[in-house]
Design a protein around this motif. Sequence first.
Motif, PDB file in Angstrom:
ATOM      1  N   ALA A 106       3.309  -9.822 -14.367  1.00 31.21           N
ATOM      2  CA  ALA A 106       4.745 -10.036 -14.138  1.00 31.21           C
ATOM      3  C   ALA A 106       5.381  -8.976 -13.253  1.00 31.21           C
ATOM      4  O   ALA A 106       6.555  -8.656 -13.398  1.00 31.21           O
ATOM      5  N   ARG A 107       4.628  -8.412 -12.316  1.00 29.33           N
ATOM      6  CA  ARG A 107       5.190  -7.400 -11.433  1.00 29.33           C
ATOM      7  C   ARG A 107       5.008  -7.754  -9.956  1.00 29.33           C
ATOM      8  O   ARG A 107       5.121  -6.907  -9.091  1.00 29.33           O
ATOM      9  N   TYR A 108       4.764  -9.026  -9.661  1.00 27.11           N
ATOM     10  CA  TYR A 108       4.610  -9.456  -8.271  1.00 27.11           C
ATOM     11  C   TYR A 108       5.870  -9.137  -7.463  1.00 27.11           C
ATOM     12  O   TYR A 108       5.784  -8.594  -6.359  1.00 27.11           O
ATOM     13  N   ALA A 109       7.027  -9.459  -8.000  1.00 30.24           N
ATOM     14  CA  ALA A 109       8.277  -9.237  -7.252  1.00 30.24           C
ATOM     15  C   ALA A 109       8.519  -7.760  -6.971  1.00 30.24           C
ATOM     16  O   ALA A 109       9.096  -7.414  -5.939  1.00 30.24           O
ATOM     17  N   GLU A 110       8.079  -6.896  -7.855  1.00 35.60           N
ATOM     18  CA  GLU A 110       8.277  -5.471  -7.667  1.00 35.60           C
ATOM     19  C   GLU A 110       7.252  -4.877  -6.701  1.00 35.60           C
ATOM     20  O   GLU A 110       7.532  -3.910  -6.001  1.00 35.60           O
ATOM     21  N   LEU A 111       6.044  -5.453  -6.664  1.00 33.65           N
ATOM     22  CA  LEU A 111       4.968  -4.898  -5.846  1.00 33.65           C
ATOM     23  C   LEU A 111       4.883  -5.517  -4.452  1.00 33.65           C
ATOM     24  O   LEU A 111       4.461  -4.854  -3.507  1.00 33.65           O
ATOM     25  N   ALA A 112       5.272  -6.766  -4.322  1.00 40.52           N
ATOM     26  CA  ALA A 112       5.152  -7.468  -3.033  1.00 40.52           C
ATOM     27  C   ALA A 112       5.893  -6.780  -1.880  1.00 40.52           C
ATOM     28  O   ALA A 112       5.370  -6.761  -0.762  1.00 40.52           O
ATOM     29  N   PRO A 113       7.058  -6.186  -2.104  1.00 44.62           N
ATOM     30  CA  PRO A 113       7.764  -5.549  -0.978  1.00 44.62           C
ATOM     31  C   PRO A 113       7.121  -4.258  -0.460  1.00 44.62           C
ATOM     32  O   PRO A 113       7.515  -3.747   0.573  1.00 44.62           O
ATOM     33  N   ILE A 114       6.115  -3.739  -1.166  1.00 44.39           N
ATOM     34  CA  ILE A 114       5.483  -2.489  -0.744  1.00 44.39           C
ATOM     35  C   ILE A 114       3.961  -2.678  -0.639  1.00 44.39           C
ATOM     36  O   ILE A 114       3.187  -1.990  -1.303  1.00 44.39           O
ATOM     37  N   PRO A 115       3.522  -3.602   0.221  1.00 47.44           N
ATOM     38  CA  PRO A 115       2.099  -3.975   0.236  1.00 47.44           C
ATOM     39  C   PRO A 115       1.142  -2.842   0.584  1.00 47.44           C
ATOM     40  O   PRO A 115       0.052  -2.760   0.011  1.00 47.44           O
ATOM     41  N   ARG A 116       1.496  -1.958   1.501  1.00 47.99           N
ATOM     42  CA  ARG A 116       0.568  -0.880   1.870  1.00 47.99           C
ATOM     43  C   ARG A 116       0.412   0.124   0.723  1.00 47.99           C
ATOM     44  O   ARG A 116      -0.697   0.568   0.426  1.00 47.99           O
ATOM     45  N   ALA A 117       1.497   0.455   0.087  1.00 45.55           N
ATOM     46  CA  ALA A 117       1.427   1.389  -1.046  1.00 45.55           C
ATOM     47  C   ALA A 117       0.637   0.768  -2.204  1.00 45.55           C
ATOM     48  O   ALA A 117      -0.174   1.445  -2.844  1.00 45.55           O
ATOM     49  N   VAL A 118       0.862  -0.512  -2.439  1.00 48.56           N
ATOM     50  CA  VAL A 118       0.157  -1.192  -3.529  1.00 48.56           C
ATOM     51  C   VAL A 118      -1.331  -1.309  -3.209  1.00 48.56           C
ATOM     52  O   VAL A 118      -2.179  -1.072  -4.072  1.00 48.56           O
ATOM     53  N   SER A 119      -1.663  -1.649  -1.981  1.00 51.74           N
ATOM     54  CA  SER A 119      -3.071  -1.745  -1.585  1.00 51.74           C
ATOM     55  C   SER A 119      -3.777  -0.404  -1.786  1.00 51.74           C
ATOM     56  O   SER A 119      -4.881  -0.347  -2.344  1.00 51.74           O
ATOM     57  N   LYS A 120      -3.137   0.657  -1.370  1.00 49.35           N
ATOM     58  CA  LYS A 120      -3.718   1.993  -1.539  1.00 49.35           C
ATOM     59  C   LYS A 120      -3.889   2.317  -3.028  1.00 49.35           C
ATOM     60  O   LYS A 120      -4.934   2.814  -3.449  1.00 49.35           O
TER      61      LYS A 120
END
Length: 143
Positions: A106-120
């Motif tokens: 349930a954190r897609y909306a929070e993580l989607a706007p920061i894809p590079r940080a999330v990928s790392k």
Amino acid sequence: MTAYGSIIDKCAELHLPINIHVGEDKWMYEPLEQSNDGLMNAWKWRITNAPGILQHEEVVATLERAVSKHPRTTFIACHLANCCTDLNRIGGMLEKYPNLYADIGARYAELAPIPRAVSKFFQEHQNRVLYGTDLNPSPSSTE
């Protein structure tokens, strides 16, 4: 030993992980104003700043104390311990405590706007980040 301590220790003995939800995202604790990046969700899930109500960092610190105090027990922090605004906070905990895991439910909306940080973050902690969901799956569901 407290009742909670004995339950946590029993989970370690039985090799049962504890899936734990602490607090809400930081935005839910912040004032409902234009500087609140999570305003769209914060209005619905608002946490008051009243006496006796732990604030975001306090609830995360509570989780960290439990994980630290019970190194034989495996903990899974739901929703990345609600640290989506600061992946370094949960990342530091994952690095420090080998008995801690985190799910992304349930954190897609929070993580989607920061894809590079999330990928790392996912690459650095790929063996400790789990898929989780808050959805209620059913065979007739189209979601």
